[in-house]
Design a protein around this motif. Structure first.
Motif, PDB file in Angstrom:
ATOM      1  N   THR A  20      -3.723   9.791   0.463  1.00 59.92           N
ATOM      2  CA  THR A  20      -4.481   9.308  -0.678  1.00 59.92           C
ATOM      3  C   THR A  20      -4.340   7.793  -0.817  1.00 59.92           C
ATOM      4  O   THR A  20      -3.247   7.252  -0.697  1.00 59.92           O
ATOM      5  CB  THR A  20      -3.972   9.979  -1.967  1.00 59.92           C
ATOM      6  OG1 THR A  20      -4.131  11.396  -1.835  1.00 59.92           O
ATOM      7  CG2 THR A  20      -4.734   9.495  -3.182  1.00 59.92           C
ATOM      8  N   GLN A  21      -5.449   7.119  -1.087  1.00 60.52           N
ATOM      9  CA  GLN A  21      -5.444   5.674  -1.279  1.00 60.52           C
ATOM     10  C   GLN A  21      -5.403   5.354  -2.776  1.00 60.52           C
ATOM     11  O   GLN A  21      -6.262   5.783  -3.534  1.00 60.52           O
ATOM     12  CB  GLN A  21      -6.710   5.053  -0.667  1.00 60.52           C
ATOM     13  CG  GLN A  21      -6.783   5.156   0.846  1.00 60.52           C
ATOM     14  CD  GLN A  21      -6.242   3.904   1.536  1.00 60.52           C
ATOM     15  OE1 GLN A  21      -5.439   3.177   0.974  1.00 60.52           O
ATOM     16  NE2 GLN A  21      -6.687   3.665   2.738  1.00 60.52           N
ATOM     17  N   LEU A  22      -4.385   4.597  -3.183  1.00 55.86           N
ATOM     18  CA  LEU A  22      -4.224   4.193  -4.569  1.00 55.86           C
ATOM     19  C   LEU A  22      -4.189   2.671  -4.657  1.00 55.86           C
ATOM     20  O   LEU A  22      -3.342   2.030  -4.045  1.00 55.86           O
ATOM     21  CB  LEU A  22      -2.926   4.771  -5.146  1.00 55.86           C
ATOM     22  CG  LEU A  22      -2.473   4.224  -6.509  1.00 55.86           C
ATOM     23  CD1 LEU A  22      -3.444   4.630  -7.610  1.00 55.86           C
ATOM     24  CD2 LEU A  22      -1.062   4.703  -6.831  1.00 55.86           C
ATOM     25  N   LEU A  23      -5.115   2.115  -5.417  1.00 54.80           N
ATOM     26  CA  LEU A  23      -5.142   0.676  -5.665  1.00 54.80           C
ATOM     27  C   LEU A  23      -4.500   0.402  -7.018  1.00 54.80           C
ATOM     28  O   LEU A  23      -4.821   1.056  -8.006  1.00 54.80           O
ATOM     29  CB  LEU A  23      -6.583   0.162  -5.666  1.00 54.80           C
ATOM     30  CG  LEU A  23      -6.814  -1.282  -6.150  1.00 54.80           C
ATOM     31  CD1 LEU A  23      -6.184  -2.292  -5.204  1.00 54.80           C
ATOM     32  CD2 LEU A  23      -8.302  -1.553  -6.345  1.00 54.80           C
ATOM     33  N   ILE A  24      -3.581  -0.547  -7.042  1.00 55.16           N
ATOM     34  CA  ILE A  24      -2.992  -0.978  -8.302  1.00 55.16           C
ATOM     35  C   ILE A  24      -3.615  -2.313  -8.666  1.00 55.16           C
ATOM     36  O   ILE A  24      -3.477  -3.303  -7.940  1.00 55.16           O
ATOM     37  CB  ILE A  24      -1.463  -1.091  -8.208  1.00 55.16           C
ATOM     38  CG1 ILE A  24      -0.866   0.276  -7.884  1.00 55.16           C
ATOM     39  CG2 ILE A  24      -0.885  -1.636  -9.518  1.00 55.16           C
ATOM     40  CD1 ILE A  24       0.629   0.287  -7.700  1.00 55.16           C
ATOM     41  N   LEU A  25      -4.326  -2.321  -9.771  1.00 52.76           N
ATOM     42  CA  LEU A  25      -4.996  -3.519 -10.258  1.00 52.76           C
ATOM     43  C   LEU A  25      -4.213  -4.015 -11.473  1.00 52.76           C
ATOM     44  O   LEU A  25      -4.317  -3.459 -12.562  1.00 52.76           O
ATOM     45  CB  LEU A  25      -6.445  -3.185 -10.646  1.00 52.76           C
ATOM     46  CG  LEU A  25      -7.345  -4.365 -11.006  1.00 52.76           C
ATOM     47  CD1 LEU A  25      -7.634  -5.229  -9.794  1.00 52.76           C
ATOM     48  CD2 LEU A  25      -8.652  -3.860 -11.623  1.00 52.76           C
ATOM     49  N   GLY A  26      -3.414  -5.065 -11.249  1.00 59.31           N
ATOM     50  CA  GLY A  26      -2.541  -5.508 -12.317  1.00 59.31           C
ATOM     51  C   GLY A  26      -2.301  -7.001 -12.330  1.00 59.31           C
ATOM     52  O   GLY A  26      -2.971  -7.773 -11.638  1.00 59.31           O
ATOM     53  N   ASP A  27      -1.309  -7.380 -13.120  1.00 56.70           N
ATOM     54  CA  ASP A  27      -0.928  -8.788 -13.261  1.00 56.70           C
ATOM     55  C   ASP A  27       0.498  -8.970 -12.755  1.00 56.70           C
ATOM     56  O   ASP A  27       0.933  -8.236 -11.863  1.00 56.70           O
ATOM     57  CB  ASP A  27      -1.087  -9.229 -14.722  1.00 56.70           C
ATOM     58  CG  ASP A  27      -0.440  -8.258 -15.704  1.00 56.70           C
ATOM     59  OD1 ASP A  27       0.619  -7.682 -15.362  1.00 56.70           O
ATOM     60  OD2 ASP A  27      -0.980  -8.069 -16.805  1.00 56.70           O
ATOM     61  N   SER A  28       1.231  -9.921 -13.317  1.00 59.03           N
ATOM     62  CA  SER A  28       2.574 -10.227 -12.817  1.00 59.03           C
ATOM     63  C   SER A  28       3.548  -9.061 -12.956  1.00 59.03           C
ATOM     64  O   SER A  28       4.533  -8.988 -12.226  1.00 59.03           O
ATOM     65  CB  SER A  28       3.142 -11.447 -13.542  1.00 59.03           C
ATOM     66  OG  SER A  28       3.173 -11.244 -14.939  1.00 59.03           O
ATOM     67  N   LEU A  29       3.301  -8.149 -13.886  1.00 54.79           N
ATOM     68  CA  LEU A  29       4.182  -6.998 -14.060  1.00 54.79           C
ATOM     69  C   LEU A  29       4.134  -6.060 -12.866  1.00 54.79           C
ATOM     70  O   LEU A  29       5.047  -5.256 -12.661  1.00 54.79           O
ATOM     71  CB  LEU A  29       3.807  -6.232 -15.335  1.00 54.79           C
ATOM     72  CG  LEU A  29       4.000  -6.996 -16.652  1.00 54.79           C
ATOM     73  CD1 LEU A  29       3.510  -6.159 -17.827  1.00 54.79           C
ATOM     74  CD2 LEU A  29       5.457  -7.396 -16.844  1.00 54.79           C
TER      75      LEU A  29
END
Length: 200
Positions: A20-29
């Motif tokens: 499964t492909q999971l993209l994490i779209l986030g900031d510095s955290l």
């Protein structure tokens, strides 16, 4: 020999196809702020998810300092490049710290969710909260963005991991805003536990 190589290629291809492909779209955290990227919790997440019988390839699309608007601008390219099945959205802290009107991150987050859904992916939203020194009214309005979006768009909402980290000073950097390297394995395990049931 050719048959053997073909067999190995088939096994390799099959294993990749079921990952499964999971993209994490986030900031510095989520971007591994001031630490080697391999220490950041998204890099530890695949192993944490294996404990829940989930084989996941994680793409960390997080950028330190990003607002919801910044991430929205970057998202189409990320979706086209990686075609993730799931996207975990960890965004909004910088909008709040800059005092943006809550309607701004709300509009951007809704657009982000729509783009993910239109691409065939499934969005997962993380609750974000801001420090109480911004005023109770603003903090309350800001936090409500996420439950409201989750209800309207029927998107899973998972808790904000920082709330459990910030109460342990030994897990925080001197700036009081970012988790240090010691906190990353706990964050990875916590996020894995929360999202594993959603990764079907």
């Amino acid at each position: 020999m050719i048959r053997w190589l073909s067999f190995l290629w088939l096994i390799l291809f099959s294993s990749q196809a079921t990952c499964t492909q999971l993209l994490i779209l986030g900031d510095s955290l989520s971007a591994g702020y001031q630490m080697p990227i391999e220490q950041a919790w998204p890099s530890l997440l695949p192993d944490a998810l294996k404990k829940h019988d989930r084989t996941v390839s994680v793409i960390n699309g997080s950028v330190s300092g990003d607002t919801t608007g910044n991430a929205l601008a970057r998202l189409p390219k990320l979706l086209k490049q990686h075609a993730p099945e799931y996207v975990l959205i960890e965004l909004g802290a910088n909008d709040g710290l800059r005092g943006f009107t809550p309607s701004i991150p709300k509009k951007n987050l809704v657009r982000i969710i729509d783009l993910i859904s239109q691409s065939g992916g499934k969005p997962i939203l993380m609750q974000i909260r801001i420090p109480p020194n911004y005023g109770q009214r603003y903090s309350r309005l800001f936090s409500a963005i996420y439950t409201n979006i989750s209800d309207i768009k029927q998107v899973p909402l998972i808790p904000f991991f920082l709330e459990q980290v910030i109460i342990r000073p030994e897990w925080m950097k001197d700036d009081g805003l970012h988790p240090n390297a010691k906190a990353q394995p706990w964050i990875a395990d916590t996020v894995a536990r929360q999202i594993a049931p959603l990764l079907m």
